[in-house]
Write an enzyme that holds these catalytic residues in place. Structure first.
Site, PDB file in Angstrom:
ATOM      1  N   HIS A  51      -3.743   8.003   2.093  1.00  9.24           N
ATOM      2  CA  HIS A  51      -2.651   7.880   1.127  1.00  9.24           C
ATOM      3  C   HIS A  51      -3.090   7.084  -0.110  1.00  9.24           C
ATOM      4  CE1 HIS A  51       1.683   7.535   0.015  1.00  9.24           C
ATOM      5  NE2 HIS A  51       1.249   6.411  -0.526  1.00  9.24           N
ATOM      6  N   GLU A  52      -3.559   5.883   0.115  1.00  7.88           N
ATOM      7  CA  GLU A  52      -3.915   5.033  -1.041  1.00  7.88           C
ATOM      8  C   GLU A  52      -5.048   5.663  -1.844  1.00  7.88           C
ATOM      9  OE1 GLU A  52      -1.619   3.157  -1.468  1.00  7.88           O
ATOM     10  OE2 GLU A  52      -0.870   2.921   0.586  1.00  7.88           O
ATOM     11  N   TYR A  57       8.990   9.930  -0.976  1.00  5.03           N
ATOM     12  CA  TYR A  57       7.723  10.252  -0.300  1.00  5.03           C
ATOM     13  C   TYR A  57       7.817  11.603   0.405  1.00  5.03           C
ATOM     14  CZ  TYR A  57       6.085   5.343  -0.655  1.00  5.03           C
ATOM     15  OH  TYR A  57       5.669   4.116  -1.101  1.00  5.03           O
ATOM     16  N   GLN A 102       0.863  -8.586  -5.890  1.00  5.55           N
ATOM     17  CA  GLN A 102       1.449  -7.247  -5.725  1.00  5.55           C
ATOM     18  C   GLN A 102       2.202  -6.950  -7.008  1.00  5.55           C
ATOM     19  OE1 GLN A 102       1.453  -4.632  -3.644  1.00  5.55           O
ATOM     20  NE2 GLN A 102       2.971  -3.635  -4.952  1.00  5.55           N
ATOM     21  N   HIS A 107      -3.825   8.295  -4.200  1.00  2.00           N
ATOM     22  CA  HIS A 107      -3.235   7.756  -5.429  1.00  2.00           C
ATOM     23  C   HIS A 107      -4.275   7.665  -6.552  1.00  2.00           C
ATOM     24  CE1 HIS A 107       0.913   6.673  -4.679  1.00  2.00           C
ATOM     25  NE2 HIS A 107       0.639   5.925  -3.624  1.00  2.00           N
ATOM     26  N   ARG A 142       5.075  -7.064   6.429  1.00  2.00           N
ATOM     27  CA  ARG A 142       5.101  -5.726   5.835  1.00  2.00           C
ATOM     28  C   ARG A 142       6.545  -5.248   5.739  1.00  2.00           C
ATOM     29  NH1 ARG A 142       1.879  -0.429   8.230  1.00  2.00           N
ATOM     30  NH2 ARG A 142       2.634   1.041   6.660  1.00  2.00           N
ATOM     31  N   MET A 143       6.980  -5.002   4.507  1.00  2.94           N
ATOM     32  CA  MET A 143       8.385  -4.701   4.264  1.00  2.94           C
ATOM     33  C   MET A 143       8.909  -3.520   5.074  1.00  2.94           C
ATOM     34  SD  MET A 143      10.204  -4.749   0.563  1.00  2.94           S
ATOM     35  CE  MET A 143       8.866  -4.017  -0.196  1.00  2.94           C
ATOM     36  N   GLU A 173       4.574   8.968  -5.455  1.00  3.27           N
ATOM     37  CA  GLU A 173       4.575   8.860  -3.983  1.00  3.27           C
ATOM     38  C   GLU A 173       4.702  10.212  -3.270  1.00  3.27           C
ATOM     39  OE1 GLU A 173       3.531   6.291  -2.735  1.00  3.27           O
ATOM     40  OE2 GLU A 173       3.827   4.813  -4.317  1.00  3.27           O
ATOM     41  N   PRO A 214       2.957  -7.471   1.660  1.00  4.98           N
ATOM     42  CA  PRO A 214       4.253  -6.818   1.888  1.00  4.98           C
ATOM     43  C   PRO A 214       4.213  -5.299   2.052  1.00  4.98           C
ATOM     44  CG  PRO A 214       4.056  -7.474  -0.410  1.00  4.98           C
ATOM     45  CD  PRO A 214       2.865  -8.041   0.299  1.00  4.98           C
ATOM     46  N   TYR A 215       3.080  -4.669   1.797  1.00  7.90           N
ATOM     47  CA  TYR A 215       3.020  -3.208   1.920  1.00  7.90           C
ATOM     48  C   TYR A 215       1.969  -2.795   2.937  1.00  7.90           C
ATOM     49  CZ  TYR A 215       6.235  -2.941  -1.910  1.00  7.90           C
ATOM     50  OH  TYR A 215       7.362  -3.072  -2.666  1.00  7.90           O
ATOM     51  N   GLY A 216       2.100  -1.537   3.360  1.00  4.93           N
ATOM     52  CA  GLY A 216       1.070  -0.971   4.233  1.00  4.93           C
ATOM     53  C   GLY A 216      -0.234  -0.878   3.476  1.00  4.93           C
ATOM     54  N   GLY A 217      -0.117  -0.400   2.269  1.00  5.76           N
ATOM     55  CA  GLY A 217      -1.275  -0.310   1.395  1.00  5.76           C
ATOM     56  C   GLY A 217      -0.801  -0.279  -0.030  1.00  5.76           C
ATOM     57  N   MET A 218      -1.671  -0.660  -0.947  1.00  7.99           N
ATOM     58  CA  MET A 218      -1.352  -0.580  -2.375  1.00  7.99           C
ATOM     59  C   MET A 218      -2.598  -0.086  -3.082  1.00  7.99           C
ATOM     60  SD  MET A 218       0.797  -0.901  -4.828  1.00  7.99           S
ATOM     61  CE  MET A 218       0.270  -0.350  -6.459  1.00  7.99           C
ATOM     62  N   GLU A 219      -2.383   0.954  -3.898  1.00  9.35           N
ATOM     63  CA  GLU A 219      -3.480   1.724  -4.467  1.00  9.35           C
ATOM     64  C   GLU A 219      -4.131   1.074  -5.682  1.00  9.35           C
ATOM     65  OE1 GLU A 219      -0.214   2.408  -4.382  1.00  9.35           O
ATOM     66  OE2 GLU A 219       0.467   3.438  -6.186  1.00  9.35           O
ATOM     67  N   ASP A 233      12.215  -1.247  -6.717  1.00 16.79           N
ATOM     68  CA  ASP A 233      11.567  -1.462  -5.424  1.00 16.79           C
ATOM     69  C   ASP A 233      12.492  -1.146  -4.250  1.00 16.79           C
ATOM     70  OD1 ASP A 233       9.246  -2.161  -6.659  1.00 16.79           O
ATOM     71  OD2 ASP A 233       9.607  -4.315  -6.573  1.00 16.79           O
TER      72      ASP A 233
HETATM   73  N1  BES Z   1       2.414   2.440  -3.919  1.00 18.09           N
HETATM   74  C1  BES Z   1       2.889   2.248  -2.603  1.00 18.09           C
HETATM   75  C2  BES Z   1       3.432   0.875  -2.355  1.00 18.09           C
HETATM   76  C3  BES Z   1       4.626   0.534  -3.219  1.00 18.09           C
HETATM   77  C4  BES Z   1       5.658   1.429  -3.402  1.00 18.09           C
HETATM   78  C5  BES Z   1       4.705  -0.707  -3.800  1.00 18.09           C
HETATM   79  C6  BES Z   1       6.748   1.094  -4.207  1.00 18.09           C
HETATM   80  C7  BES Z   1       5.783  -1.050  -4.585  1.00 18.09           C
HETATM   81  C8  BES Z   1       6.812  -0.156  -4.798  1.00 18.09           C
HETATM   82  C9  BES Z   1       1.825   2.556  -1.563  1.00 18.09           C
HETATM   83  O1  BES Z   1       0.971   3.587  -1.929  1.00 18.09           O
HETATM   84  C10 BES Z   1       2.506   2.998  -0.300  1.00 18.09           C
HETATM   85  O2  BES Z   1       3.146   4.011  -0.362  1.00 18.09           O
HETATM   86  N2  BES Z   1       2.371   2.271   0.807  1.00 18.09           N
HETATM   87  C11 BES Z   1       2.959   2.635   2.077  1.00 18.09           C
HETATM   88  C12 BES Z   1       1.952   3.237   2.986  1.00 18.09           C
HETATM   89  C13 BES Z   1       1.897   4.714   2.904  1.00 18.09           C
HETATM   90  C14 BES Z   1       0.885   5.256   3.899  1.00 18.09           C
HETATM   91  C15 BES Z   1       3.207   5.397   3.122  1.00 18.09           C
HETATM   92  C16 BES Z   1       3.500   1.391   2.755  1.00 18.09           C
HETATM   93  O3  BES Z   1       3.424   0.310   2.181  1.00 18.09           O
HETATM   94  O4  BES Z   1       4.019   1.489   3.848  1.00 18.09           O
HETATM   95 ZN    ZN Z   2       1.998   5.384  -2.091  1.00 22.08          ZN
END
Ligand code: BES
Ligand code: ZN
Length: 625
Positions: free
Chosen positions: A318-319, A404, A157, A322, A577-578, A341, A289-294, A396
């Site tokens: 979402h991803e 967002y 990550q 990005h 997942r954080m 975001e 640790p994330y929902g998704g990462m682009e 972070d």
């Molecule tokens: N780019 C982010 C994840 C991120 C943000 C990693 C800041 C490190 C620092 C990713 O696109 C994201 O926003 N993931 C969300 C899911 C989204 C549908 C809101 C998540 O992890 O919950």
């Molecule tokens: Zn995002």
């Protein structure tokens, strides 16, 4: 805007391989584009291309090998500053193998240290190194932490500033770099990365190992370099879309993600051609640790989005979005991460509207409005942290309700004021004008004024652009969500809050968004008896939807509802997942003498299974007590 493209073409090194020559992206040199989270001084010398040749060592938990960097230096620039977090550097040489002097400067715990290399006239350097076993970006999983339980796994990550723990480069989102990689792994495993796959099945690479090669010919921000290695398999979903995951997850993942090709088509209708070739996804083990990462060409996903009913695929929207906002046009600095975001949260909802219709999209937009309001309540409406553009110590640690949701609502407000056709045409042209370039808040506002507002004073006054971007709180022109989006649920909330019974039949009929709206909408102080009634009527403890379970656990734990503790414990053990883990621990910690011991007991079991970013956040939360 003032741009500086460093040095003349004569000092531009060709790429390491015979692949396309590196396209050198401009960097921004305006004051607001100075990145305080990187030690790089790109105006003196900057990395343009990274070539990795690394062995993934699952015994030592290290990536080991070389990084070859191509450098563009200003006249007289004879040193380059890279970012380094705990790398073990063995040697740095020029392209011919002649040693170069290097040193590590003073750093700090969040940012690592500057790695200063005296390059002299060299424009290509080779760094022989290995990552530390605790490298912040990397998580080395035991077989027990995977679904298949037979093979270890590695995932990375990078965002925001973690890649410096395994790649010695200038780890700043405004310094775009092309890259290539050769990665060797133990033979039964497959490596995937966030770029074009050049050897999909791998080739033999010495006893018991296989090598996989990748390349990214578009210049990208270095936080977007990502890797996963494991016992994984691929299933095509459409001509340019597909999913990787462990074999045992493949059927479920493919079924959940079957609308992906339609989403790519929808996003293209809105924002122009998808420029990255393939759009694949990887459903990772639950500790991601994330929902998704682009990550470009390969979105990384938590398995908590695999709900069984495609209810949580807005994460994919979402991803995918990005691919325009974030990966194509990228925040130059993290204090402008709303440009990544907020734009993406807006685009996500537009894609959802095209693929699933306006009703579902309006519900998700209304939840996003609620999240913004919650952030304003939590931070206070005059807190500087509620401005879209704001500085923070740890990139972070930002509040998603602002960058967002307020970010998305800002763009929705512009859409409503200028009208959809005009706004859509503008946004598409914005991505084209700034493709593969860094962006700042000031740059976006300047572009908006030059290409959309064009001197229309009345329009300028109505938009309140600077208030939205630089001031705390929410301007009064904010586009409000559709009040009818949750008409039935909101009526049920009023009934319940007036003492009425929990309507199990209605809840069973509702979709996840309606359930979450209900659980967040009712009074947040509830008696044990009322919580028990909800729990029973709605069968909340065995909710299979992670968002619904999460909303329930926050409510229940904030009211010291003991019967929810086992479900919370299972949830915290099951994934890292954080966005779920941190607020649940927060809810427990907030309950002092009741919740703190529970949090400490659970965390003692779950901590080792979390990725470093999740662990750091929970460590800090619990250390304060
Ligand atoms: N780019 C982010 C994840 C991120 C943000 C990693 C800041 C490190 C620092 C990713 O696109 C994201 O926003 N993931 C969300 C899911 C989204 C549908 C809101 C998540 O992890 O919950
Ligand atoms: Zn995002």
């Amino acid at each position: 805007m003032h741009r500086l493209i460093l040095a003349a073409a004569s000092v531009l090194c060709a790429g390491m391989s015979a692949a396309a020559p590196p396209a050198v992206a401009p960097i921004l040199t305006t004051p607001e584009a100075r990145d305080v989270h990187s030690y790089a001084r790109p105006e003196v010398a900057r990395v343009t291309h990274v070539a990795l040749d690394l062995d993934a060592d699952f015994t030592a938990h290290r990536m080991a090998g070389t990084a070859t960097l191509d450098i563009l230096a200003a006249r007289g620039g004879n040193e380059i500053v890279l970012d380094d977090e705990d790398l073990e550097i063995q040697a740095i040489t020029d392209a011919r193998g002649r040693p170069l002097h290097w040193s590590l400067g003073q750093g700090d715990a969040t940012h690592g240290r500057p790695l200063i290399v005296e390059i002299g006239a060299a424009r290509r350097i080779v760094i022989r190194y290995r990552s530390a076993p605790e490298a912040a970006a990397l998580q080395w999983l035991t077989p027990a932490q995977t679904v298949g339980r037979n093979h270890p796994y590695l995932l990375s990550q990078g965002e925001s500033i973690l890649n410096r723990s395994w790649i010695p480069t200038q780890d700043s989102p405004g310094i775009r770099q092309t890259w290539e990689a050769r990665i060797t792994v133990p033979a039964p495993l497959t490596a995937v990365m966030s770029g074009e796959r050049l050897s999909p099945r791998g080739v033999p690479a010495g006893p018991g190992r296989r090598a996989f090669r990748f390349r990214m010919t578009h210049p990208v921000a270095p936080y977007l370099i990502a890797i996963a290695v494991g016992d994984i398999a691929f299933r095509a979903l459409g001509p340019r879309t597909g999913v990787w995951t462990e074999p045992a997850m493949l059927d479920r993942a493919a079924s959940e993600l079957r609308d992906t090709e339609a989403m790519v088509a929808a996003a293209e209708r809105l924002y122009g051609p998808y420029r990255w070739g393939r759009y694949d996804m990887i459903v990772l083990p639950p500790s991601f640790p994330y929902g998704g990462m682009e990550n470009p060409t390969l979105t990384f996903l938590t398995p908590t989005v695999i709900a069984g009913d495609r209810s949580l695929v807005s994460v994919i929207a979402h991803e995918l979005s990005h691919s325009w906002s974030g990966n194509l046009v990228t925040n130059a600095v993290w204090s402008d991460s709303w440009l990544n975001e907020g734009f993406t949260t807006y685009a996500e909802n537009r894609v959802m509207e095209l693929v699933y219709g306006p009703h579902r999209a309006s519900q998700e937009a209304a939840l996003s409005w609620d999240d913004m309001q919650a952030a304003l309540r939590q931070l206070g409406p005059t807190s500087p942290a509620t401005a879209l553009h704001h500085d923070f110590d740890d990139p972070d640690g930002t509040n998603s309700g602002i960058i967002y949701d307020k970010g998305a609502i800002f763009l929705r407000t512009i859409e409503h004021i200028v009208g959809r056709p005009r706004w859509d045409a503008y946004l598409r042209s914005y991505f084209d004008r700034h493709a593969f370039q860094p962006m700042t808040s000031a740059g976006f506002l300047a572009d908006l004024r030059a290409n959309l507002i064009r001197g229309d004073r009345a329009l300028e006054d109505r938009l309140q652009l600077d208030r939205w971007v630089y001031q705390p709180g929410v301007p009064d022109n904010a586009a409000r969500p559709d009040p009818a989006a949750f008409a039935e649920v909101d009526a049920a909330v009023r009934t319940f809050d007036a003492g009425g019974p929990a309507d199990g039949a209605a809840f069973a009929r509702w979709n996840w968004a309606e359930r979450v709206r209900f659980l967040k909408g009712i009074a947040q102080r509830q008696s044990q008896a009322r919580l028990a009634e909800l729990d029973r009527a709605f069968r909340l403890a065995d909710s299979g939807n992670s968002e619904v379970l999460f909303a329930w656990l926050r409510l229940a734990l904030a009211n010291r509802y003991e019967p929810a503790v086992p479900a919370a414990e299972r949830f915290l053990q099951a994934m890292g997942r954080m966005r779920f883990v941190v607020p649940i621990f927060q809810a427990l910690v907030a309950q002092g003498d009741w919740g703190l011991p529970i949090a400490q007991r659970i965390y003692a079991e779950t901590r080792a299974g979390y990725h470093s970013v999740t662990r750091d956040r929970v460590d800090r939360l619990l250390q304060r007590h």
